[in-house]
Design a protein around this motif. Sequence first.
Motif, PDB file in Angstrom:
ATOM      1  N   THR A  48     -14.225 -14.132  21.934  1.00  0.00           N
ATOM      2  CA  THR A  48     -14.163 -12.789  21.350  1.00  0.00           C
ATOM      3  C   THR A  48     -13.510 -11.810  22.316  1.00  0.00           C
ATOM      4  OG1 THR A  48     -16.172 -13.211  20.075  1.00  0.00           O
ATOM      5  CG2 THR A  48     -15.533 -10.915  20.374  1.00  0.00           C
ATOM      6  N   GLY A  49     -13.904 -11.885  23.577  1.00  0.00           N
ATOM      7  CA  GLY A  49     -13.325 -10.975  24.569  1.00  0.00           C
ATOM      8  C   GLY A  49     -11.836 -11.155  24.698  1.00  0.00           C
ATOM      9  N   LEU A  50     -11.383 -12.420  24.756  1.00  0.00           N
ATOM     10  CA  LEU A  50      -9.958 -12.693  24.870  1.00  0.00           C
ATOM     11  C   LEU A  50      -9.214 -12.234  23.621  1.00  0.00           C
ATOM     12  CD1 LEU A  50      -7.636 -13.971  26.452  1.00  0.00           C
ATOM     13  CD2 LEU A  50      -8.244 -16.167  25.422  1.00  0.00           C
ATOM     14  N   GLY A  51      -9.826 -12.455  22.440  1.00  0.00           N
ATOM     15  CA  GLY A  51      -9.189 -12.021  21.204  1.00  0.00           C
ATOM     16  C   GLY A  51      -8.977 -10.527  21.150  1.00  0.00           C
ATOM     17  N   TRP A  52      -9.970  -9.758  21.626  1.00  0.00           N
ATOM     18  CA  TRP A  52      -9.834  -8.304  21.607  1.00  0.00           C
ATOM     19  C   TRP A  52      -8.909  -7.805  22.709  1.00  0.00           C
ATOM     20  CZ3 TRP A  52     -11.244  -4.492  18.286  1.00  0.00           C
ATOM     21  CH2 TRP A  52     -11.977  -4.897  17.172  1.00  0.00           C
ATOM     22  N   VAL A  53      -8.899  -8.458  23.845  1.00  0.00           N
ATOM     23  CA  VAL A  53      -7.939  -8.075  24.894  1.00  0.00           C
ATOM     24  C   VAL A  53      -6.509  -8.272  24.402  1.00  0.00           C
ATOM     25  CG1 VAL A  53      -7.031  -8.710  27.173  1.00  0.00           C
ATOM     26  CG2 VAL A  53      -9.483  -8.403  26.855  1.00  0.00           C
ATOM     27  N   THR A  54      -6.250  -9.407  23.758  1.00  0.00           N
ATOM     28  CA  THR A  54      -4.904  -9.641  23.224  1.00  0.00           C
ATOM     29  C   THR A  54      -4.626  -8.738  22.029  1.00  0.00           C
ATOM     30  OG1 THR A  54      -5.721 -11.462  21.861  1.00  0.00           O
ATOM     31  CG2 THR A  54      -4.820 -12.031  24.004  1.00  0.00           C
ATOM     32  N   GLY A  55      -5.633  -8.536  21.165  1.00  0.00           N
ATOM     33  CA  GLY A  55      -5.425  -7.732  19.965  1.00  0.00           C
ATOM     34  C   GLY A  55      -5.154  -6.266  20.279  1.00  0.00           C
ATOM     35  N   ILE A  56      -6.008  -5.662  21.098  1.00  0.00           N
ATOM     36  CA  ILE A  56      -5.789  -4.260  21.467  1.00  0.00           C
ATOM     37  C   ILE A  56      -4.500  -4.128  22.270  1.00  0.00           C
ATOM     38  CG2 ILE A  56      -6.702  -2.326  22.786  1.00  0.00           C
ATOM     39  CD1 ILE A  56      -8.203  -2.868  20.190  1.00  0.00           C
ATOM     40  N   GLY A  57      -4.224  -5.126  23.101  1.00  0.00           N
ATOM     41  CA  GLY A  57      -2.977  -5.092  23.861  1.00  0.00           C
ATOM     42  C   GLY A  57      -1.753  -5.070  22.974  1.00  0.00           C
ATOM     43  N   ARG A  58      -1.875  -5.618  21.755  1.00  0.00           N
ATOM     44  CA  ARG A  58      -0.734  -5.626  20.838  1.00  0.00           C
ATOM     45  C   ARG A  58      -0.291  -4.216  20.465  1.00  0.00           C
ATOM     46  NH1 ARG A  58       1.624 -10.507  21.329  1.00  0.00           N
ATOM     47  NH2 ARG A  58       0.193 -12.197  20.875  1.00  0.00           N
ATOM     48  N   THR A  59      -1.174  -3.232  20.585  1.00  0.00           N
ATOM     49  CA  THR A  59      -0.720  -1.861  20.330  1.00  0.00           C
ATOM     50  C   THR A  59       0.346  -1.461  21.343  1.00  0.00           C
ATOM     51  OG1 THR A  59      -2.532  -0.932  21.674  1.00  0.00           O
ATOM     52  CG2 THR A  59      -2.929  -1.200  19.311  1.00  0.00           C
ATOM     53  N   GLY A  60       0.231  -1.966  22.559  1.00  0.00           N
ATOM     54  CA  GLY A  60       1.289  -1.737  23.545  1.00  0.00           C
ATOM     55  C   GLY A  60       2.578  -2.427  23.137  1.00  0.00           C
TER      56      GLY A  60
END
Length: 455
Positions: A377-389
């Motif tokens: 879950t942590g990795l998914g959200w790090v990659t997901g939120i990072g996609r806004t960049g």
Amino acid sequence: MKRSPASPGHRSPHTFRTVFPVLALCWLAVFFDGMDVNIYGAVMPHMLDDSGFGLTPADAGTIGSWTTFGMLIGALTAGNLTDWLGRRLMLVASVTLFSAGSALCAVAGDVALFGLGRFVAGLGLGGLMPLCLAMVMEFAPPRRAALTTGLLMTSYHFGGMAATGLGLTLAPAAGWRWVFWAGVLPAVIAVPLLLKLLPESPGVLLARGEAEKADAVADRYGLPRPTAVAAPAAGAAGRLAAVRELFRPESRWATPLLWLASFCGLLLVYGVSTWLPQMMRAEGYGVSSSVSFLMVINAGGIVGLLIAGRTADKFGAVRVSAIWFVLTAAGALLLSNHLPLGATYVVVALTGVWLFSAQVMVYAATNTVYRGSERATGLGWVTGIGRTGAVVGPWLIGVLATNGNQSWGFTAFALAGLVGAVAIALVPLTQRMGRTGSPATAPIPATAGANASNA
């Protein structure tokens, strides 16, 4: 379902060799991911010169952002679909989807349909990367997660180099559309191999109630048999609970800092992948040289990941990521000056060494922050939120290019590097503060990669 006791005599040793098939298959999938992401930047100069198609710099930036917006949606929804399909079938679906998007781009008669094709490709690309990272981290030998992650991500840059080669050879000879037809190859090559050879995640199998299958896969690959603590939460309620766990006292501040570092890293990765050739062309370099810079920076990325993976296993992913971000900022500032061609190639290569692995080490750093049950879950959200960049990067440079200020893009890249360095460097401090404030909370286990003491 009753689980059979472990049979040590039939269990493979947990070594790098036993998990190599999983790494190799995920490497192939990410290779095609890197090829698809970089194809657009490799052919953009040719598309802008195609007066019959009508692509403008503003359109080019918007389409780049639509691609990464699709990746954002794909990254954030892949987890829920994994509950239903499993990681293996979700990987197959992701590869099929971005291949279909590439085919749509190849036949597009106008800019709008082309943009839709890139959005569809983005949906598949966004789901693929976190799935491959989670698979490789799960199957990696203890204390080798950073190295294994680095090896996996070299494939992205080999794919980027393949895209650049297609842009340099196929686009001038046959037209830019044929480069996108090459993007259909993943569905032909990777999908059959993934369906036949890739195992399902033991943790996912256990979460779906298939305990015997989970144990069988774990034994075959020399993994510890999964437990309820290590299994990802299933269903909407389980996923909401898993997200809440990312903000327990030890990680309450580390989580948003990881998100910020990932935002900066992916702004750099996708801003550079989309716009570097056109930015260098605006600096006065020829079309062939400008496109070849994309190949050089990806070659530097391969070297950087091999260096960063081994270095992070020794000194910690957090420390390496912070230093790499600072060096990326320095490289971006150097590229804002028109240097002799030979010197420019050197600076571009060195910037590639630091830029891409700075972001990958943010992913590796999640192992120092989250427990086994929280890691996916942590990795998914790090990659997901990072996609806004990843959305902001191509759009921002497109706006600057429309106003004739592409050179300011290098300054924007340098600022992103510095902010990313500060964000990731603060993660260990916030973890220590959280543990001091909550002495009753159990410490984070240091399994699968660079451990907490190395951070």
